[in-house]
Scaffold this active site. Structure first.
Site, short mmCIF file in Angstrom:
data_model
loop_
_atom_site.label_atom_id
_atom_site.label_comp_id
_atom_site.label_asym_id
_atom_site.label_seq_id
_atom_site.Cartn_x
_atom_site.Cartn_y
_atom_site.Cartn_z
CE LYS A 155 57.93 17.57 39.64
NZ LYS A 155 59.29 17.98 39.30
CE LYS A 166 31.05 42.67 37.05
NZ LYS A 166 31.12 44.11 37.28
CG ASP A 219 30.43 46.51 40.28
OD1 ASP A 219 31.50 46.52 40.92
OD2 ASP A 219 30.25 45.82 39.26
P1 NAP Z 1 30.56 47.93 28.54
O1 NAP Z 1 29.42 47.10 29.03
O2 NAP Z 1 31.37 47.42 27.41
O3 NAP Z 1 29.97 49.36 28.13
C1 NAP Z 1 30.78 50.37 27.63
C2 NAP Z 1 29.95 51.63 27.34
O4 NAP Z 1 30.87 52.67 27.05
C3 NAP Z 1 29.01 51.51 26.15
O5 NAP Z 1 27.85 52.21 26.44
C4 NAP Z 1 29.82 52.16 25.03
O6 NAP Z 1 29.01 52.82 24.09
C5 NAP Z 1 30.61 53.20 25.76
N1 NAP Z 1 31.92 53.50 25.15
C6 NAP Z 1 32.89 52.61 24.87
N2 NAP Z 1 33.98 53.25 24.41
C7 NAP Z 1 33.67 54.57 24.40
C8 NAP Z 1 34.39 55.72 24.01
N3 NAP Z 1 35.64 55.65 23.55
N4 NAP Z 1 33.77 56.92 24.11
C9 NAP Z 1 32.52 57.00 24.56
N5 NAP Z 1 31.77 55.95 24.92
C10 NAP Z 1 32.35 54.73 24.85
O7 NAP Z 1 31.58 48.20 29.71
P2 NAP Z 1 31.27 48.26 31.30
O8 NAP Z 1 31.31 46.89 31.87
O9 NAP Z 1 30.05 49.06 31.52
O10 NAP Z 1 32.55 49.01 31.86
C11 NAP Z 1 32.82 50.36 31.52
C12 NAP Z 1 33.96 50.89 32.37
O11 NAP Z 1 33.54 50.98 33.73
C13 NAP Z 1 35.17 49.93 32.44
O12 NAP Z 1 36.02 50.22 31.39
C14 NAP Z 1 35.78 50.20 33.79
O13 NAP Z 1 36.85 51.11 33.66
C15 NAP Z 1 34.67 50.86 34.57
N6 NAP Z 1 34.32 50.06 35.78
C16 NAP Z 1 34.90 50.42 36.95
C17 NAP Z 1 34.61 49.73 38.11
C18 NAP Z 1 35.25 50.17 39.39
O14 NAP Z 1 35.14 49.43 40.39
N7 NAP Z 1 35.89 51.31 39.46
C19 NAP Z 1 33.71 48.66 38.09
C20 NAP Z 1 33.11 48.30 36.86
C21 NAP Z 1 33.44 49.02 35.71
P3 NAP Z 1 28.17 52.05 22.96
O15 NAP Z 1 26.92 51.55 23.64
O16 NAP Z 1 27.87 53.11 21.96
O17 NAP Z 1 29.04 50.96 22.44
#
Ligand code: NAP
Length: 531
Positions: free
Chosen positions: A157, A312, A353
């Protein structure tokens, strides 16, 4: 058959017996009694009890230098091991260095041990082991070979700390090579988060055993799964050498519920294979090396992977370099969350997605794709999720307004698509109150655990009974934004639906079979409820 060994720290005989019973009930095939803190009497009190002997027993007494808790001197520790040998457990585990560095010890131990694995005397079989809690030893193969040359060693092991996935994959390389020279049962474990895969896939590689703890018990080494996780989530009992392997590539990835969703799907649809976490460090070089190493293993049989943050874009680059072709929308999005590795050696991939999101909307509203072309959709956020959503909606002909805190980012996203594949405009998030969109999709993390009180907009007057509100956040399932929207009369769609439906698309690409949507949804709900 690969046994599941449940390690139990021995403190008293009375405490250990119910723990043995519980571990066996949960599915353990063997018990390792960690006797580091036990004395002669306690070990005797356990090994002479029939209740303790209902299953094979390994006795181990590890010194602090070996990662154990024994605090006495070495003479006392070796005496305790010899005492245990006389009580005839099924196995004793002794560190290779202990065996080599104390010449008197083998002389005393050998007469008490089984001569070989077939010895019928009832004397314990020797597990000779080597541990490295800091890193992967450069001479691991030589060490294993030298251990196997000790005649009394019935089982060899090695356990070492894996700093990354490549370190862990070394274990599989050795499982593929060593049986040609070493004709003794082997266990090779990589410790730590990156090494979890070596514990999960032990049965695929025909290891003699793997360690797993009963639910609620303390682990004895970093990265140990529970018995239930191994059997139920990771389909331990159905793994065979050529089982296909799928996984989720990300960093970090231990929080991902994708293994629960996909493995439940495989089980229900009768598909062979297991889906595992594949933690790969953030840089493209790490992604490239790890995926190349995974695909290079003779028996690993990697057939597909989900890809999450931060890989990604790396997955799309890898696919392009490998000569793979993307569908039009995935190419426009520029990042992918799915890789396929068919048996002909080619590489495929897609972004599931956006289509998972469209499917979630279609299922909830009854719309068809043509209906979507006539909708005005507000996408909140301009990050990765928003980009996939905008590309998908625009390609279907919908009119999209991107609302974001940072206007520039929204404008850049809109500019990329507007007029090329649809109508996309940009606005500041605080202009949302004046929106005339009837579909609102939150693609920001606002409302996501632990910030569950946050909502993405500060004025919800534009939301009413003719609005559809879709929140991509899935933890929690019911976000505050959805609850407030429902209170205004809107139809609401949970992010969990998107998560499950994008997994369904991946599953069908991986297996070629219809995915059991209901089973996968229940698995996702159960996994989220446990968090
Ligand atoms: P990301 O690339 O970091 O983008 C986040 C975006 O949200 C940016 O445009 C940011 O604005 C804005 N933001 C962040 N915090 C905020 C707040 N408190 N109020 C208003 N706007 C805010 O993230 P992402 O990869 O796109 O993912 C975003 C969300 O999508 C994730 O948190 C997840 O919950 C969801 N998601 C879900 C699935 C699913 O299968 N259900 C799949 C993928 C993602 P700024 O440009 O001004 O910074």
């Amino acid at each position: 058959m690969t046994s599941i060994v449940a390690p139990i720290f021995v403190r008293s005989a009375d405490a250990v017996l119910p723990q043995i019973a519980e571990a066996v009930k949960q599915g353990a095939d063997m018990i390792e009694l960690r006797c580091d803190e036990a004395n002669h009497e306690t070990i005797e009190a356990i090994l002479t009890r029939p209740e303790a002997r209902c299953t094979p027993i390994i006795v181990t007494v590890r010194a602090k230098a070996e990662g154990g808790l024994f605090s006495g001197n070495e003479t006392d520790r070796l005496d305790l091991i010899l005492h245990a040998c006389r009580l005839k457990p099924d196995y004793v585990d002794v560190e290779f260095d202990t065996w080599r560095e104390n010449p008197d010890f083998p002389a005393q131990a050998v007469p008490l041990l089984a001569k070989d694995a077939t010895d019928p005397s009832g004397r314990p079989k020797l597990i000779l082991s080597t541990h490295d809690f800091l890193s992967r030893p450069a001479d691991l193969q030589q060490r294993l070979t030298a251990m196997a040359e000790i005649p009394s060693a019935c089982l060899i092991k090695a356990a070492y700390h894996a700093k990354n996935l490549i370190d862990a994959l070394e274990a599989f390389g050795l499982y593929e090579e060593l049986p040609q020279t070493i004709r003794k049962p082997l266990v090779i474990i990589a410790m730590g988060e990156a090494g979890l895969i070596t514990r999960i896939l032990a049965a695929k590689y025909n290891a003699a055993f793997t360690f797993a703890v009963p639910a609620g018990s303390a682990t004895t080494a970093p990265g140990q799964p529970t018995i239930t996780e191994l059997i139920r989530t990771y389909r331990f009992r159905s793994q065979v050498r050529n089982s296909p392997v799928y996984g989720v590539i990300g960093w970090p990835v231990s929080h991902s519920i994708s293994p629960m969703i996909h493995n439940a799907g495989f089980q229900s649809a009768g598909c062979p294979g297991v889906y595992v976490p594949l933690p790969i460090e953030p840089e493209y070089e790490a992604f490239f090396s790890a995926v190349t190493a995974l695909r290079g293993l003779r028996d690993f049989n990697l057939r597909g992977a989900s890809v999450t943050i931060p890989h990604k874009a790396h997955a799309a680059r890898y696919l392009e370099n490998a000569g793979g072709v993307l569908d039009e929308t995935s190419a426009r999005i520029g990042v992918i969350n799915t890789l396929y590795f068919p048996s002909d050696g080619t590489v495929g991939g897609t972004n599931s997605d956006w289509y998972g999101a469209i499917e979630a909307m279609r299922a909830a509203t009854g719309w068809n794709l043509t209906d979507l072309a006539f909708k005005r959709v507000a996408v909140l956020g301009a990050g990765g999720a928003a980009r996939a959503m905008v590309a998908g909606l625009a390609s279907l002909g919908a009119t999209v307004v991107v609302y974001n805190r940072t206007l520039k980012r929204a404008q850049e996203l809109a500019y990329e698509f507007n007029g090329k594949i649809g109508h996309v405009s940009a606005a500041l998030l605080n202009e949302f109150a004046g929106t005339n969109c009837s579909v609102i999709i939150n693609c920001t993390p606002a409302g996501m655990f632990p910030n569950v009180k946050t909502i993405p907009v500060d004025d919800m007057t534009a939301i009413n009974s003719s609005t559809v509100v879709f929140d991509t956040v899935y933890n929690p399932r019911r976000t505050r934004f959805l609850d407030l929207s429902a209170r205004q009369g809107a139809q609401t769609i949970e992010g969990l639906e998107m998560l499950v439906r994008q997994a369904v698309i991946q599953f069908e690409g991986f297996t070629g079979k219809t995915a059991p949507l209901g089973v996968m949804r229940v698995a996702a709900e159960a996994a989220l409820a446990r968090e």
